[in-house]
Design an enzyme around this catalytic site. Structure first.
Site, PDB file in Angstrom:
ATOM      1  N   CYS A  81       7.098   9.406  -0.674  1.00 30.79           N
ATOM      2  CA  CYS A  81       6.939  10.272   0.499  1.00 30.79           C
ATOM      3  C   CYS A  81       8.255  10.972   0.869  1.00 30.79           C
ATOM      4  O   CYS A  81       8.664  11.882   0.162  1.00 30.79           O
ATOM      5  CB  CYS A  81       6.326   9.483   1.641  1.00 30.79           C
ATOM      6  SG  CYS A  81       5.547  10.546   2.856  1.00 30.79           S
ATOM      7  N   HIS A 184       2.330   6.122  -0.350  1.00 29.43           N
ATOM      8  CA  HIS A 184       3.096   4.892  -0.126  1.00 29.43           C
ATOM      9  C   HIS A 184       2.462   3.678  -0.803  1.00 29.43           C
ATOM     10  O   HIS A 184       1.829   2.871  -0.116  1.00 29.43           O
ATOM     11  CB  HIS A 184       3.132   4.577   1.375  1.00 29.43           C
ATOM     12  CG  HIS A 184       3.826   5.589   2.210  1.00 29.43           C
ATOM     13  ND1 HIS A 184       5.167   5.511   2.506  1.00 29.43           N
ATOM     14  CD2 HIS A 184       3.375   6.699   2.827  1.00 29.43           C
ATOM     15  CE1 HIS A 184       5.510   6.523   3.272  1.00 29.43           C
ATOM     16  NE2 HIS A 184       4.438   7.265   3.481  1.00 29.43           N
ATOM     17  N   GLU A 186       3.868   1.099  -1.506  1.00 27.26           N
ATOM     18  CA  GLU A 186       4.490  -0.093  -0.915  1.00 27.26           C
ATOM     19  C   GLU A 186       3.682  -0.636   0.259  1.00 27.26           C
ATOM     20  O   GLU A 186       3.912  -1.765   0.699  1.00 27.26           O
ATOM     21  CB  GLU A 186       5.947   0.214  -0.486  1.00 27.26           C
ATOM     22  CG  GLU A 186       6.127   1.144   0.710  1.00 27.26           C
ATOM     23  CD  GLU A 186       6.078   2.639   0.345  1.00 27.26           C
ATOM     24  OE1 GLU A 186       5.619   2.975  -0.760  1.00 27.26           O
ATOM     25  OE2 GLU A 186       6.483   3.452   1.203  1.00 27.26           O
TER      26      GLU A 186
END
Ligand code: GLN
Length: 208
Positions: A81, A184, A186
């Site tokens: 991002c 994302h 993560e």
């Protein structure tokens, strides 16, 4: 063989989530705030957050030039991002004075999904990631508006009417050992994108 250490740029953004993902992929990580710390690591993740803030902090922590230097020298890097915005070499809808690292030949459009669409999710086919599609979470995300000839497109938003203006847009790219996603991974617990990056890091560290 000594296992590589992956730095996570820790000026702003979702640093902890990347550290956790790296741990689950079996790689050691280190938080990076100073040039001396950057010099110690084999690779770097630039987290999601706010690219204008990270750009400003890179300058005030005197990390901008050392980081550009490491990237020029071939250090593997992954940006999610805001990290994707920073790794690009061209920017649309950035703030005046906002810096990029020019680690890949990609023009990135900041906040591309539009102001109304703060967040958006989609299942993506992702080149290099086997198995089920990757669930992608986009939060005030960029996309790659233009990718140069050396940039591999790894994922696009599905070209379906429900995707609106985002349909078919490029949201994951790789150039050499530099990887970037507009979303994302993560945040989802699916570690396959981090695994892909960790394989790149391990391969780069095995090379003499
Ligand atoms: N809109 C942010 C920026 O310009 C990126 C958002 C994110 O990283 N989730 O940097």
């Amino acid at each position: 063989m000594i296992e590589p250490v992956v730095g996570v740029l820790a000026l702003q953004g979702d640093v902890r989530e990347h550290v956790q993902a790296l741990a689950e992929c079996g790689l050691r990580s280190a938080l990076i705030r100073r040039p001396e710390e950057l010099a110690e690591v084999d690779a770097l993740i630039i987290p999601g957050g706010e690219s204008t803030t990270i750009s400003r902090l890179l300058q005030s922590f005197e990390l901008l030039e050392p980081l550009r230097e490491r990237l020029r020298a071939g250090m593997p890097a992954y940006g999610s991002c805001a990290g994707m915005i920073l790794l690009g070499n061209g920017l649309l809808d950035g703030r005046p004075g906002q810096q990029q690292l020019s680690a890949m030949d990609a023009v990135v459009r900041r906040n591309a999904f539009g102001r109304q669409v703060d967040s958006f999710e989609a299942d993506l086919d992702f080149t290099g990631v086997d198995g089920a599609p990757v669930r992608a979470v986009f939060i005030r995300a960029p996309w790659v508006e233009e990718a140069g000839p050396d940039v591999e497109v790894l994922a696009r938003v599905p070209d379906v009417p429900e995707a609106g203006v985002a349909a078919g847009r490029i949201v994951a790219v790789r150039q050499g050992t530099v990887l970037a996603t507009a979303f994302h991974p993560e945040l989802t617990g699916d570690r396959r994108v981090h695994q892909l990056f960790c394989e790149t890091v391990r391969a780069a560290c095995r090379r003499p």
